[in-house]
Design an enzyme around this catalytic site. Structure first.
Site, PDB file in Angstrom:
ATOM      1  CB  CYS A   2      79.937  46.229  -8.443  1.00 12.79           C
ATOM      2  SG  CYS A   2      79.490  46.900 -10.029  1.00 12.79           S
ATOM      3  CG  ASN A 100      79.379  42.298  -8.629  1.00 18.34           C
ATOM      4  OD1 ASN A 100      79.615  42.653  -9.784  1.00 18.34           O
ATOM      5  ND2 ASN A 100      80.186  41.490  -7.955  1.00 18.34           N
ATOM      6  N   GLY A 101      76.969  42.562 -11.189  1.00 20.18           N
ATOM      7  CA  GLY A 101      76.664  41.601 -12.260  1.00 20.18           C
ATOM      8  C   GLY A 101      75.907  42.298 -13.380  1.00 20.18           C
ATOM      9  CE  LYS A 490     100.617  43.484 -14.336  1.00 21.97           C
ATOM     10  NZ  LYS A 490     100.208  42.145 -14.352  1.00 21.97           N
ATOM     11  CE  LYS A 608      93.779  41.786  -7.869  1.00 19.64           C
ATOM     12  NZ  LYS A 608      94.991  41.825  -8.686  1.00 19.64           N
TER      13      LYS A 608
HETATM   14  C1  F6R Z   1      96.450  42.157 -15.046  1.00 18.33           C
HETATM   15  C2  F6R Z   1      95.276  41.597 -14.416  1.00 18.33           C
HETATM   16  C3  F6R Z   1      94.236  40.986 -15.262  1.00 18.33           C
HETATM   17  C4  F6R Z   1      93.806  39.641 -14.656  1.00 18.33           C
HETATM   18  C5  F6R Z   1      92.629  39.049 -15.449  1.00 18.33           C
HETATM   19  C6  F6R Z   1      92.253  37.678 -14.918  1.00 18.33           C
HETATM   20  O1  F6R Z   1      97.324  42.704 -14.118  1.00 18.33           O
HETATM   21  O2  F6R Z   1      95.165  41.622 -13.221  1.00 18.33           O
HETATM   22  O3  F6R Z   1      94.675  40.827 -16.562  1.00 18.33           O
HETATM   23  O4  F6R Z   1      94.907  38.787 -14.682  1.00 18.33           O
HETATM   24  O5  F6R Z   1      91.540  39.896 -15.350  1.00 18.33           O
HETATM   25  O6  F6R Z   1      91.884  37.734 -13.576  1.00 18.33           O
HETATM   26  P1  F6R Z   1      91.856  36.447 -12.682  1.00 18.33           P
HETATM   27  O7  F6R Z   1      93.249  35.941 -12.561  1.00 18.33           O
HETATM   28  O8  F6R Z   1      91.313  36.920 -11.367  1.00 18.33           O
HETATM   29  O9  F6R Z   1      90.966  35.450 -13.352  1.00 18.33           O
END
Ligand code: F6R
Length: 613
Positions: A2, A100-101, A490, A608
């Site tokens: 969120c 968020n959470g 990917k 993300k």
């Molecule tokens: C794949 C992707 C996810 C993140 C994972 C860890 O493209 O983006 O697999 O790599 O959720 O996220 P971070 O690096 O932000 O801890």
């Protein structure tokens, strides 16, 4: 997960909030909503779907307000629909809340409120928290700020929240534990609140990162920060360096494509001031005081999730080969629920693009409690993981908005390679000539990535041929094995095609049963010590009519006659190969997803920044 954005000041809040939500949409995009104080009091507007659906909902509505907050949701409790969208009113509609959470003890709180006669319109934990705050406010006689504090003292779980009340059009109350929240300090006593700095950067560069257990009270143009025990803390105002252009598409169709094409620059940025090949110098400023400890360590444990975990697997090969330090790479989500053995002198390296991943944060806390020294390799400056570690090195890849990680991966691998090289030099496990050669080759990587990017049109043609494949296998050996895993990840996350990565030699132990004329197999077959073995694996695939797309080293004249398609990449030392071999796989996934009509930047079900378990 969120996205939260809020504003109070002299501007029209609604456009600020809507624009901010669009910038944060990569964090979650199931539904969106805003709360405003217009001529009709505290009003909430929300809609299932993207922020554009909310914009349509707002058309013709009275939106004049100089205070407002908005939310873009990644569903946890309850399906994505209008009702479960945030903001949520409290029971008597005296306040509205965005969150968020996850509130882990929401069911117990809900039960207590139900007994008091409350009813709920949504299935969310957030509505429960809003009602809980209002209940305390109505019954304890204190201020809203007191009620928020008392409620949060009872809450188990993670939250970043913002609360607006119908009684004060100058007041926003925000709090965080485990989920990020940034305060932007604007002009003329205006304030912005957001899950990250992207919605704030076009208005101000002055930000305050709220810490866990802190409550920010913005009222009548003043900001006060208190802890959950009501002691006041003095906020530190940081200057952010992010530029607006870095968070816009800049003429590309998608953020992901922009970020793939940014890699010559982002890799160079992750080396800037750290690698000086002509002088034979290598240094990671953020780890200066810890480098000896790293070089002396008997074991390194690397933790991360998804793509960051893949970068950790690449680092395992490099640390073991160059610095001769044993490395274990663990999924943070598994590590945190085991009873891992951490010995004195162990170093834990946590890798995270966002710096907010809940599993990685929890794994860090566990490792800390067992006495480990923790290094962070993060992209987002000031993020929770960056602040939770003992020392670290930022990757400096710049904001990554596309949900699928691309430039963050190559920047992570670059920083980890520098770390391993520095440890190896201190330890004396690398010859001076190899050390110098690798520095020179590292500096040549951005130009070589540029060369790979020139093959984009050819990769697009291959993508066209395989657009409707139902499955893919990715194979690689040594350092190219984690790249195969990353290529498969990917493809599956943005195209929804099932894809698996394997070490090439493992294929004969099972996956080979899947090979037939309908199975595309992407093989990273670059010229290194395992080249001949990989060629044998390719022949095994061809013998079963599999269709092979090979990533080859330029000048390889053998493979073109043996496989269906080749994508040439420049020659580079095998230790640095993942920085090059990952690029064509990112492009292949991107073009296939685009040709299948997928929403590349916001693939279904993903977000993300994964701030929940
Ligand atoms: C794949 C992707 C996810 C993140 C994972 C860890 O493209 O983006 O697999 O790599 O959720 O996220 P971070 O690096 O932000 O801890």
């Amino acid at each position: 997960m969120c996205g939260i954005v809020a504003y109070v000041g002299h501007r029209e809040a609604c456009p600020v909030v809507i624009k901010g939500l669009k910038r944060l949409e990569y964090r979650g995009y199931d539904s969106a909503g805003v709360a405003l104080m217009n001529g009709h009091g505290l009003k909430v507007y929300k809609k299932k779907g993207k922020v554009v659906a909310l914009e349509r909902e707002l058309e013709g509505k009275e939106t004049h307000s100089t205070i407002g907050m908005g939310h873009t949701r990644w569903a946890t409790h309850g399906e994505p629909n209008d009702v479960n969208a945030h903001p949520h009113y409290s029971f008597h509609r005296k306040l509205a809340i965005i969150h968020n959470g996850i509130i882990e003890n929401y069911a117990a709180i809900k039960q207590a409120l139900l007994k008091k006669g409350h009813t709920f319109t949504s299935e969310t934990d957030t509505e429960v928290l809003g009602q809980f705050i209002e209940d305390i406010w109505e019954n304890n006689g204190g201020t809203l700020e007191d009620a928020v504090r008392l409620a949060l003292q009872e809450v188990v779980g993670a939250y970043a929240i913002v609360v607006m009340s119908e009684t004060d059009s100058t007041q926003l109350i925000a709090a965080r534990k485990g989920s990020p929240l940034v305060i932007g300090v604007g002009e003329e006593n205006e304030f912005f609140l957001a899950s990250d700095a992207t919605p704030i950067v076009e208005y101000t560069k002055d930000v305050i990162y709220l810490n866990d257990y802190e409550i920010a009270v913005i009222k009548e143009g003043d900001l006060k920060i208190v802890n959950l025990d009501n002691t006041t803390t003095t906020p530190y105002v940081h200057k952010i360096e992010m530029e607006l252009a870095a968070i816009e598409k800049g003429g590309y169709d998608h953020f992901m494509l922009k970020e793939i094409f940014e890699q010559p620059r982002s890799i160079a940025d992750s080396m800037r001031g750290r690698v000086q090949a002509d002088a034979g110098i290598l240094q990671l400023g953020g780890l200066r005081d810890y480098m000896d400890k790293l070089a002396r360590s008997e074991r390194i444990v690397i933790i991360g999730c998804g793509t960051s975990w893949h970068a950790g697997l690449v680092a395992e090969y490099i640390f073991e080969e160059l610095a001769r330090i044993p490395v274990e790479v663990e999924y943070a989500s598994e590590f945190r629920y085991r009873n891992p053995i951490i010995k004195e002198g162990d170093i834990v390296i946590a890798i995270s693009q966002s710096g907010e991943t809940a599993d990685t944060l929890a794994a860090i806390e566990l490792a800390k409690s067992k006495g480990a020294t923790i290094f962070g390799v993060c992209n987002v400056v000031g993020s929770s993981i960056a602040r939770a570690t003992d020392a670290g090195a930022y990757t400096h890849a710049g904001p990554e908005i596309g949900v699928a990680s691309t430039k963050a991966f190559t920047a992570q691998v670059t920083v980890l390679t520098i770390m391993a090289l520095e440890a190896a030099q201190r330890k004396g496990t690398i010859s001076e000539s190899l050390f110098r050669q690798l520095l020179v080759e590292l500096e040549s990587i951005p130009a070589k990535v540029e060369m790979v990017l020139q093959a984009a049109d050819k990769i697009k043609e291959i993508a066209y041929i395989f657009t409707y494949a139902r499955n893919f296998i990715y194979l690689g050996r040594g350092l190219n094995f984690p790249v195969a895993l990353e290529g498969a990840l990917k493809l599956k996350e943005i195209s929804y095609i099932h894809a698996e990565g394997y070490p090439a030699a493992e294929m004969k132990h099972g996956p080979i049963a899947l090979i037939d004329e309908d199975m595309p197999v992407v093989v990273i077959a670059t010229k290194d010590s395992s080249y001949e073995k990989v060629v044998s694996n390719i022949q095994e695939v061809k013998a079963r009519k599999g269709r092979v797309i090979a990533i080859t080293t330029e000048g390889d004249t053998d493979l073109p006659g043996m496989v269906d398609f080749t994508i040439e990449i420049p020659k580079v030392h095998s230790m640095l190969m993942p920085l090059i071999s990952a690029i064509p796989l990112q492009l292949l996934a991107y073009y296939i997803a685009v040709m299948r009509g997928r929403n590349v930047d916001q693939p279904r079900n993903l977000a993300k920044s994964v701030t929940v378990e």
